[in-house]
Design a protein around this motif. Structure first.
Motif, short mmCIF file in Angstrom:
data_model
loop_
_atom_site.label_atom_id
_atom_site.label_comp_id
_atom_site.label_asym_id
_atom_site.label_seq_id
_atom_site.Cartn_x
_atom_site.Cartn_y
_atom_site.Cartn_z
N ARG A 286 19.75 0.95 -19.68
CA ARG A 286 20.93 0.20 -20.10
C ARG A 286 20.94 -1.17 -19.45
N ALA B 20 23.11 0.75 -29.06
CA ALA B 20 22.65 0.97 -27.70
C ALA B 20 22.59 -0.34 -26.95
N ASP C 59 20.62 -1.49 -24.74
CA ASP C 59 19.42 -1.52 -23.92
C ASP C 59 18.90 -2.96 -23.79
#
Lengths: 271, 292
Positions: free
Chosen positions: A43, A234, A236
């Motif tokens: 993350r 996400a 990321d």
């Protein structure tokens, strides 16, 4: 007198502190994005815990991102070519214009820049649906050209306004045809302007995402569109990696434009 | 005889030169038309006609299967827009956001442009660079840079966060619009005001501001137009719904084309009104502004 001097010192200090703070606010967010691209976590985190190139390796292994990268380049180059052609010819034509046509063209070219991209996206989606162009590269290129053309057009207006038109008359008197005299007399004098205009058009296309979001499909989506979809799912560091690449490309383009002219001129053209 | 030829010879150049110059201007404007034709055709095909179609669809009857009934005329979509409290609160919020960001963007833009104008050398280049760099970065990144995860101090999410992020998106344009006019202003006028006893803030407010009013108008119009239609910042950083988010849902999730079209038309109308008002009000302070 001393109180006056004192006040001026305070003013000067406040003024400097003010613009230095703004300078930091403008640059720091981008530096933070770049810094997070070097993390190895799953993350996004700032500051990154460990520095690594994990996500850069991941990027070059990812077919989706490479495809989006290709789409962005195709759309960007297409937009730059079309907008430059339209903008340069239009601005050049304006120089001969003595009718009222020119006063209609300038606002018409400018207005799309002031319309929220969501409305442009909706309008063009409905239009291209009817024309069967939906989802194609052509539809995104045409939409981006709507925004890129005004930039090329106004850059070229300002370039042509400084061109010495007697040179063109001289070429005519020496027997050059219109195309010949444009290529040999006008173009060499304005080529820096054309180059900067094309670069601006390319950058506009590279970073635009709302219209692209409406008009692209999963096979034609550009980098900002994919980045946006990824961000919603996400968090990321891949988006940071891609952002870093985009920032580097833009910096490269800016460096080229500055080499061709100078920073102050380029800045003025952007407004 | 000789006299007659000489008079006709001396009379000749005038009509001929008149014809020649008329021919020249004719071919000039024909050439202008030819050169501008691709641009005009493009604007007609990709801008004017699509908006005519949008307007037409806004007057079509909504269809139960989502899209619309072709060839029908109806005011139903407009009735839906005007009757919906939700839509009015969404529009209200969008315009509130637009006004707040515009005021901040013009004020800060004026200050930063002044700082660039007064600096020189490396400092000037760095300040200009700090404006151009975000401008060249995609909106997605500029918004995402303000994501709470990236801001250690914990930027307040919600409207304050949206205003900051949106400001970051429009401020570079505001600074450059004001700076490009300021750069052509004569510094000596400001010096004269100071020699006559004006304080520094006062000399800026009363001498510089009126001179750069055309730049301020452009900055205000651009900041307003882009903030009212903000999509990325509110969507990513808050739960608030702006016009752009709402109309996207109408279009892509609900597939109700006529309502989306009608709402877009209403929005464009309201925006044009506001932009005309900005022109009107600011022109009184600076005067003489011409489009482009």
């Amino acid at each position: 007198m001393t109180s006056n001097l004192h006040r001026e010192t305070v003013e000067t200090v406040a003024f400097r502190a003010g613009y230095l703070a703004l300078f930091a606010l403008m640059v720091v967010p981008l530096l933070v994005v770049i810094a997070t691209s070097f993390s190895d976590g799953a993350r996004i985190a700032f500051p990154p815990e460990n520095l690594s190139l994990t996500w850069y390796v991941e990027f070059f292994d990812s077919i989706r991102w490479l495809e989006a990268f290709t789409s962005s380049i195709i759309v960007g180059v297409g937009t730059a070519a079309l907008a430059t052609l339209l903008g340069v010819l239009g601005a050049f034509g304006q120089e001969f214009d003595d009718s009222s046509l020119g006063s209609v063209v300038a606002p018409l070219v400018l207005i799309p820049l002031l319309i929220p991209p969501v409305i442009l996206g909706i309008t063009l989606l409905m239009y291209f649906n009817e024309g069967g162009l939906r989802g194609s590269y052509v539809s995104i290129i045409l939409a981006h050209t709507l925004w890129a053309t005004p930039l090329v057009y106004f850059v070229m207006r300002s370039v042509f306004s400084r061109f010495d038109w007697q040179q063109l008359d001289a070429a005519h008197d020496l027997g050059a045809g219109p195309v010949q005299s444009f290529v040999h007399v006008v173009l060499p004098n304005v080529k820096h302007g054309v180059f900067v205009g094309a670069l601006l058009a390319f950058i506009i296309s590279l970073q635009e995402f709302v219209m692209a979001l409406f008009l692209s499909t999963s096979t034609t989506q550009t980098i900002p569109v994919l980045a946006w979809t990824e961000l919603r799912q996400a968090m990321d560091p891949m988006v940071s990696v891609v952002s870093t690449f985009l920032i580097l490309i833009s910096l490269g383009a800016l460096a080229l434009a500055v080499i061709a002219t100078n920073l102050e001129w380029v800045s003025k053209q952007l407004s | 005889m000789t006299e007659a030829t000489s008079t006709s010879a001396s009379a000749l150049p005038n009509p001929i030169s008149a014809v020649r110059s008329r021919l020249a201007t004719q071919s000039g404007s024909r050439r202008a038309l030819l050169l501008m034709a691709p641009l005009i055709a493009f604007e007609l095909l990709i801008f004017v006609i699509p908006f005519a179609i949008l307007l037409r669809i806004s007057f079509a009857a909504p269809s139960s299967d989502g899209v619309y009934h072709e060839g029908t005329w109806s005011l139903e979509a407009y009735q839906q827009v005007f009757a919906s409290d939700l839509i009015w609160s969404v529009l209200g919020y969008s315009f509130f956001l637009g006004v707040v960001v515009t005021v901040l963007s013009v004020a800060i833009g004026l200050f930063y442009a002044y700082a660039i104008w007064r600096s020189s050398g490396v400092v000037k280049s760095l300040l200009l660079f700090s404006v151009v760099l975000p401008l060249l970065t995609t909106l997605v990144i500029r918004t995402y840079a303000f994501d709470p995860l990236l801001v250690p101090a914990g930027l307040v999410p919600g409207t304050a966060g949206v205003v900051v992020a949106q400001l970051y998106i429009v401020l570079p344009y505001a600074v450059l619009a004001i700076y490009s006019v300021m750069a052509t202003t004569d510094w000596h006028v400001v010096e004269a005001a100071r020699d006559l006893g004006a304080s520094r803030p006062r000399s800026v407010l009363e001498v510089v501001v009126p001179q750069v009013m055309p730049g301020i108008i452009v900055a205000a119009v651009v900041s307003f137009a882009w903030s009212v239609g903000a999509y990325a910042a509110p969507e990513l950083l808050s739960n608030s719904i702006t016009f752009a988010i709402y109309v996207e849902g109408l279009m892509l999730s609900d597939m109700s084309y006529p309502t989306a079209a009608a709402l877009s038309v209403v929005m464009l109308g309201l925006m044009s009104g506001c932009i005309a008002a900005i022109f009107g009000v600011l022109n009184r302070f600076g005067g003489d502004f011409e489009l482009a």
